[in-house]
Design a protein around this motif. Structure first.
Motif, PDB file in Angstrom:
ATOM      1  N   GLN A   1       0.826  -1.200   0.000  1.00  0.00           N
ATOM      2  CA  GLN A   1       0.000   0.000   0.000  1.00  0.00           C
ATOM      3  C   GLN A   1       0.864   1.256   0.000  1.00  0.00           C
ATOM      4  O   GLN A   1       1.800   1.387   0.800  1.00  0.00           O
ATOM      5  CB  GLN A   1      -0.915   0.010   1.224  1.00  0.00           C
ATOM      6  CG  GLN A   1      -1.820  -1.214   1.335  1.00  0.00           C
ATOM      7  CD  GLN A   1      -2.749  -1.337   0.145  1.00  0.00           C
ATOM      8  OE1 GLN A   1      -3.607  -0.504  -0.097  1.00  0.00           O
ATOM      9  NE2 GLN A   1      -2.557  -2.404  -0.622  1.00  0.00           N
ATOM     10  N   SER A   2       0.557   2.195  -0.885  1.00  0.00           N
ATOM     11  CA  SER A   2       1.280   3.455  -0.944  1.00  0.00           C
ATOM     12  C   SER A   2       1.050   4.236   0.338  1.00  0.00           C
ATOM     13  O   SER A   2      -0.073   4.365   0.825  1.00  0.00           O
ATOM     14  CB  SER A   2       0.787   4.273  -2.145  1.00  0.00           C
ATOM     15  OG  SER A   2       1.406   5.540  -2.176  1.00  0.00           O
ATOM     16  N   GLY A   3       2.128   4.767   0.918  1.00  0.00           N
ATOM     17  CA  GLY A   3       2.038   5.555   2.131  1.00  0.00           C
ATOM     18  C   GLY A   3       2.046   4.753   3.412  1.00  0.00           C
ATOM     19  O   GLY A   3       2.088   5.328   4.505  1.00  0.00           O
ATOM     20  N   ALA A   4       2.008   3.417   3.325  1.00  0.00           N
ATOM     21  CA  ALA A   4       2.031   2.576   4.522  1.00  0.00           C
ATOM     22  C   ALA A   4       3.455   2.499   5.070  1.00  0.00           C
ATOM     23  O   ALA A   4       4.426   2.759   4.352  1.00  0.00           O
ATOM     24  CB  ALA A   4       1.520   1.178   4.200  1.00  0.00           C
ATOM     25  N   PRO A   5       3.621   2.162   6.359  1.00  0.00           N
ATOM     26  CA  PRO A   5       4.975   1.935   6.890  1.00  0.00           C
ATOM     27  C   PRO A   5       5.693   0.879   6.067  1.00  0.00           C
ATOM     28  O   PRO A   5       5.077  -0.020   5.501  1.00  0.00           O
ATOM     29  CB  PRO A   5       4.717   1.439   8.322  1.00  0.00           C
ATOM     30  CG  PRO A   5       3.366   1.972   8.669  1.00  0.00           C
ATOM     31  CD  PRO A   5       2.585   1.972   7.390  1.00  0.00           C
ATOM     32  N   LEU A   6       7.010   0.994   6.000  1.00  0.00           N
ATOM     33  CA  LEU A   6       7.779   0.067   5.185  1.00  0.00           C
ATOM     34  C   LEU A   6       7.658  -1.363   5.697  1.00  0.00           C
ATOM     35  O   LEU A   6       7.688  -1.622   6.896  1.00  0.00           O
ATOM     36  CB  LEU A   6       9.249   0.474   5.167  1.00  0.00           C
ATOM     37  CG  LEU A   6       9.616   1.673   4.295  1.00  0.00           C
ATOM     38  CD1 LEU A   6      11.093   1.993   4.446  1.00  0.00           C
ATOM     39  CD2 LEU A   6       9.272   1.425   2.837  1.00  0.00           C
TER      40      LEU A   6
END
Length: 307
Positions: A136-141
């Motif tokens: 997911q874009s913007g999620a924690p790595l």
């Protein structure tokens, strides 16, 4: 007469002036948490994972951002070449060491007990991939961003039989379903995060394992769904029953040694590794989804598997 300055030039110069006053901090490359490199070095120094013909150390992977590994392993096989990967996996030292031990302690004993033969291949669906959790874009790595995780889509036995997570977790025969239950339960003793079908929609087709640090001092593990007891083969002790495991709470027994070569902090934007491929559209009732639809032969890419 002083030269005139175009208002357009002022618009361009203002951000640069601000950056100069602030030390150009927005231009500085973010740094990977130091403990990750220290952990890689400590693992190598301990000798728990050594370069071999099947697992070689390659050049540092630096970026994008803080993603990467200082001493990545390119792994074609584990157990001295006895258990191959379907495609080369990129992993850190601790994962290589723990996967080797997991095969010896969990996978091969379960395969011998259930099928009378060994596992000779792991069908992986992803190792190193710089992305957020669950793709997911913007999620924690994800821990995949540091080569500290592996997605397992299935196994191949010595006689060529293929065991598929997406097919056999619920639709396999009883020995195969029990084998996978044993793998799931045993994995929770070797890895700090284990997510299998039933944990969430993103893990419908694989088992995700990693060595993320959870909780103060890394004493907590995540194991979903809760492992189930299975009937042992005739004449064998119960393999999967290892005491109660509470989801998202501390597990009994010491944590895996590979996870604590270096004490880990949670700085630098690192997050829990709960990343997975996007679930497919819901098929019509009783529709058969072919296994090939979920197979990804490039374990270093997240384009298809999204793990």
């Amino acid at each position: 007469m002083a030269p005139r300055v175009s208002p357009y030039a002022l618009v361009l110069l203002t951000p640069l002036a601000v950056a100069a006053l602030s030390g150009c901090s927005f231009l500085a490359k973010p740094e990977r948490p130091a403990w990750r490199t220290q952990a890689e070095n400590a693992c190598l120094a301990s000798g728990r994972a050594q370069p071999t013909a099947y697992a070689r150390i390659v050049e540092e992977i630096d970026g994008p951002g803080i993603c990467g590994l200082t001493k990545p392993f390119k792994v074609a096989a584990l157990q001295g070449g006895a258990v191959a990967f379907n495609a080369t996996a990129t992993l850190d030292c601790s994962m290589v060491a723990e996967l080797d031990q997991w095969l010896a302690d969990v996978v091969q004993p379960a395969a011998q007990a259930r099928f009378g033969q060994a596992v000779v291949r792991i069908n992986s669906m992803g190792s190193f991939s710089c992305r957020g959790m669950n793709g997911q874009s913007g999620a924690p790595l994800s821990e995949h961003s540091f080569g500290n995780a592996l997605d397992i889509g299935g196994f191949v036995l010595a006689d060529g039989r293929e065991i598929s997570i997406v097919r056999d977790w619920t639709r396999g025969d009883e020995p195969t379903k029990d084998f996978l239950a044993e793998i799931h339960g045993g994995s929770c003793r070797h890895f700090t995060t284990v997510l299998s079908p039933g944990s969430n929609p993103f893990h419908y087709n694989h088992i995700h394992v990693d060595l993320a640090m959870h909780g103060r001092g890394g004493a907590r593990r995540i194991c979903k769904p809760a492992p189930r007891d299975v009937a042992p083969p005739p004449g064998e002790p119960l393999l999967a029953s290892q005491g109660p495991i509470d989801i998202d709470t501390d597990l009994p027994g010491p944590p895996p040694r590979a996870a604590f070569d270096i004490h880990a902090s949670r700085g630098g934007g690192d997050g829990l590794a709960i990343a997975a491929p996007l679930p497919p559209p819901r098929p019509p009732a009783r529709a058969f989804v072919p296994e090939s639809a979920y197979r990804d032969t490039d374990v270093t890419s997240s384009i298809r598997s999204r793990r």
